[in-house]
Design an enzyme around this catalytic site. Structure first.
Site, mmCIF file in Angstrom:
data_model
loop_
_atom_site.group_PDB
_atom_site.id
_atom_site.type_symbol
_atom_site.label_atom_id
_atom_site.label_comp_id
_atom_site.label_asym_id
_atom_site.label_seq_id
_atom_site.Cartn_x
_atom_site.Cartn_y
_atom_site.Cartn_z
ATOM 1 N N ARG A 145 -11.643 18.377 -14.327
ATOM 2 C CA ARG A 145 -11.394 17.820 -15.659
ATOM 3 C C ARG A 145 -10.334 16.722 -15.580
ATOM 4 N NH1 ARG A 145 -8.084 22.879 -18.549
ATOM 5 N NH2 ARG A 145 -6.618 23.155 -16.840
ATOM 6 N N CYS B 191 -9.118 7.378 -16.585
ATOM 7 C CA CYS B 191 -7.938 6.518 -16.541
ATOM 8 C C CYS B 191 -7.611 6.123 -17.980
ATOM 9 C CB CYS B 191 -8.266 5.293 -15.690
ATOM 10 S SG CYS B 191 -7.012 4.026 -15.771
ATOM 11 N N GLU C 152 -3.790 18.759 -23.046
ATOM 12 C CA GLU C 152 -2.714 18.637 -22.061
ATOM 13 C C GLU C 152 -2.719 17.283 -21.341
ATOM 14 O OE1 GLU C 152 -2.750 22.000 -19.408
ATOM 15 O OE2 GLU C 152 -1.508 23.162 -20.771
ATOM 16 N N GLU D 207 -1.159 27.774 -26.246
ATOM 17 C CA GLU D 207 -1.712 28.690 -25.239
ATOM 18 C C GLU D 207 -0.573 29.558 -24.717
ATOM 19 O OE1 GLU D 207 -3.742 26.530 -22.141
ATOM 20 O OE2 GLU D 207 -4.761 25.227 -23.563
ATOM 21 N N GLU E 155 -11.630 29.324 -13.593
ATOM 22 C CA GLU E 155 -10.614 30.228 -14.163
ATOM 23 C C GLU E 155 -11.093 31.670 -14.278
ATOM 24 O OE1 GLU E 155 -9.149 28.198 -17.661
ATOM 25 O OE2 GLU E 155 -8.145 26.687 -16.417
HETATM 26 C C1 GAL Z 1 -3.856 25.141 -19.402
HETATM 27 C C2 GAL Z 1 -5.098 24.479 -19.966
HETATM 28 C C3 GAL Z 1 -6.187 25.489 -20.271
HETATM 29 C C4 GAL Z 1 -6.328 26.447 -19.114
HETATM 30 C C5 GAL Z 1 -5.018 27.120 -18.874
HETATM 31 C C6 GAL Z 1 -5.065 28.165 -17.781
HETATM 32 O O1 GAL Z 1 -3.114 24.246 -18.645
HETATM 33 O O2 GAL Z 1 -4.813 23.772 -21.136
HETATM 34 O O3 GAL Z 1 -7.400 24.822 -20.480
HETATM 35 O O4 GAL Z 1 -6.758 25.759 -17.986
HETATM 36 O O5 GAL Z 1 -4.075 26.161 -18.498
HETATM 37 O O6 GAL Z 1 -3.817 28.759 -17.584
#
Ligand code: GAL
Length: 634
Positions: free
Chosen positions: A105, A109, A144, A315, A363
């Site tokens: 991901r 640029c 992010e 998050e 993940e």
């Molecule tokens: C963050 C990201 C999420 C996921 C998460 C995993 O940096 O925004 O999409 O990847 O980490 O910890």
């Protein structure tokens, strides 16, 4: 203000018949918000120009009718493969000149105008369709910025954009040559299109050139975000948010934040301890399952400043993550403690990442509130507990902290461009000061570098600040509290050269740095009082009174009344002593805490957190490991 919990959810990862059950279960868990959509571009637009939003309509409907507020993310962090086929040169280019390929991901640029146009199209399509949707209560732009080291790109697009940026900033090449000192090594330019990006040079590039490139790269992030906010604002009145990261210094978050309503950040305390923080083996082992006791608080305070008072956790780590070198599980209770700590620092909402652990792809080892087999993961019960607790505790009024700490992204770029000592790191320095304040039990407000009003603060610190801005300088002229500057504060021009007269140029303080030394980690200079100076020491001369010196007589703090300049980087012991001494004269009441115990005062409540892996005592109360305690302040 009402505090709420939420969760990140990916409807596109699950069969549609599961959505209703998921939504009901989220509501039962006490969650009020659900963030969706930020990576689903390949499903929104499987083929260029052919949109498929029907499934998203249904997902939003299911979540909304269940009673959840939806945060809808724009998907621009994950352009699909057809986009790369269409714009092969939109990929960012790394420092070695190699493109960063498709297959994960953030493969874009920021300077690629073609890609920016594609973003305009998808954001417009989404804004037109969902701008007035009653279930969409906020939007998240992209995901992010900067994650995976993606702010900087050495592409052709970036080079052209940088040349234009230089022309705008400097006007003429002779002004640029003068500002950068390009007579040195015959680096002078006569046309802006001669200026290249500062990578792949034989030895170090001109630090002024590097600083300019970092400023430009930050501005590109701001501009990219603004493209989206301008479109969204035409179609919606709800809050616009971005989810920032921890210890991310590559772009100016205040500048991005100026175009948004709420700042949010993604808090992974255990991952950060392992992969993003200096610390002894003992420290990392002691806080292995809790995270560093100050790292989260520091970011909460930073993002409260970036959001001008309004901020979230978008998050929150719920269990082991997948991306750090080692990924231990949190101590029982930490998923609750982290949420409460965020609320104590003023968070409006804390969203856990993610609802159900994905059984596939990158993940799959990252925990969620549910396991991949749909059973409860440990953090679900803790989220429910927090949901009950926030119903019970009366509104918390955040108020102002007694101490302000200036935090500035551009200073970090400057010292990275010319560190002069391998371990001089701006984040690390300001965090060291913050930690000392927290060990004194103090609550802290982070102040942007252009702060113009210090009147509510009894004490203000500005370590390592590249330049004291005009508004800050004006505020300092009438400030009657205690101020501590240095090391390295106001020692260079804005273009990163040595000013005349030489710095630091601190209001009301006669001191000049004659020369600077940096030292390897094995070295330390003893102080007259306890503790040492490490990494960095400036040789000060001038008429200011020496109020602290090394054992061999070198000035370490020089003062004029309540204005002080610190010439070196104190170790923990020395920082504690210095901060506590200043608090005593400034009339700042301290509550020294040890080890993992931390205090956060709001206007109405005192919160106490135990980050230690065993019981801790506070005021006759025993807090268990991961314990949280609060009491009303009279
Ligand atoms: C963050 C990201 C999420 C996921 C998460 C995993 O940096 O925004 O999409 O990847 O980490 O910890």
């Amino acid at each position: 203000m009402k505090r709420t919990l939420g969760v990140c959810y990916y409807p596109e990862h699950w069969p549609e018949d599961q959505w209703v059950k998921d939504a009901e279960r989220m509501v039962k868990a006490g969650l009020k918000w659900v963030r969706i959509g930020e990576f689903a571009w390949s499903r929104y637009e499987p083929v260029e120009g052919i949109y498929d939003f029907d499934w998203l309509d249904r997902a939003i409907d299911v979540l909304g009718t269940a009673g959840l507020n939806v945060v809808l993310g724009t998907p621009t962090a994950t352009p699909p493969i057809w986009m790369i086929e269409k714009h092969p040169d939109m990929l960012a280019v790394d420092e070695n000149g190699d493109p960063r390929k498709f297959g994960s991901r953030r493969h874009y640029c920021f300077s690629h105008e073609g890609y920016k146009n594609e973003c305009r199209k998808i954001v417009t399509a989404m804004a037109e369709r969902y701008g007035k949707n009653p279930y969409i209560a906020a939007w998240q732009t992209d995901n992010e910025y900067a994650c995976h080291d993606t702010t900087v790109s050495y592409s052709d697009a970036a080079r052209f954009a940088f040349q234009n940026w230089c022309e705008k900033r400097y006007g003429t090449t002779s002004a640029l040559n003068e500002a950068w000192g390009n007579i040195f090594w015959s680096m002078e330019y006569s046309r802006f299109d001669q200026i290249d990006l500062p990578n792949l040079t034989v030895t170090e590039p001109n630090p002024s050139h590097v600083l300019a490139f970092k400023r430009f790269s930050s501005d590109q992030v701001v501009a990219f975000n603004k493209v989206q906010t301008e479109i969204l604002r035409m179609h919606t009145d709800v809050d616009l948010i971005h989810n920032y990261m921890g210890r991310e210094m590559s772009f100016d978050h205040y500048d991005v934040g100026a175009d948004l309503d709420i700042a949010s950040w993604d808090s992974y305390p255990i991952g950060f301890l392992s992969d993003r923080l200096e610390g002894s083996v003992e420290h990392k082992s002691r806080f292995l399952r809790q995270g560093d006791p100050d790292m989260q608080a520091f970011h909460h305070d930073i993002y409260r400043a970036v959001g001008r008072g309004r901020w979230w956790i978008m998050e929150q780590q719920p269990g082991p993550v997948n991306w750090a070198p080692y990924n231990p599980a949190p101590l029982p209770g930490m998923a609750r403690l982290w949420a409460w700590e965020a609320f104590a620092h003023g968070a409006e909402t804390v969203c856990y990442f993610r609802w159900r652990q994905a059984p596939f792809a990158q993940e799959q080892m990252h925990a969620g509130l549910l396991r991949p087999d749909d059973k409860d993961a440990p953090a679900l019960a803790e989220a429910l507990q927090v949901a009950h607790e926030i119903e019970q505790i009366p509104n918390v009024d955040i108020g102002n902290a007694p101490v302000g700490l200036v935090f500035d992204w551009a200073s970090s770029w400057a010292w990275d461009a010319q560190p002069q000592g391998a371990d001089f790191d701006y984040f690390r320095l300001t965090f060291a000061a913050y930690r000392a304040l927290r060990r004194a039990g103090l609550s802290v407000d982070i102040l942007p570098p252009d702060t113009s009003d210090l009147s509510t603060y009894k004490m203000v610190l500005a370590p390592g600040l590249l330049k004291i801005s005009d508004p800050l300088r004006a505020a300092l002229k009438t400030y009657d509290g205690t101020a501590l500057f240095g090391p390295r504060t106001d020692t260079k021009t804005d273009e990163l050269s040595i000013p005349t007269p030489m710095g630091p140029n601190i209001p009301n303080l006669d001191t000049t740095i004659a020369f600077t030394e940096s030292m390897p980690p094995s070295e330390a200079l003893d102080l007259e009082g306890c503790g040492t100076i490490k990494h960095w020491i400036e040789a000060l001369e001038g008429d200011a009174e020496v109020s602290e010196a090394t054992a061999d007589g070198r000035p370490v703090i020089v003062s004029n009344g309540a204005t002080h300049y610190l010439s070196g980087w104190p170790d923990e012991q020395a920082f504690d002593r210095i901060i506590r001494g200043l608090c005593a004269t400034a009339g700042v009441e301290i509550t020294p805490v040890t080890d993992g115990l931390r205090i956060r005062d709001t206007k109405t409540h005192r919160f106490v957190f135990n980050y230690a892996p065993e019981d801790a005592e506070y005021n006759g109360i025993t807090l268990p490991a991961a314990g949280v305690y609060w009491t009303e302040l009279k």
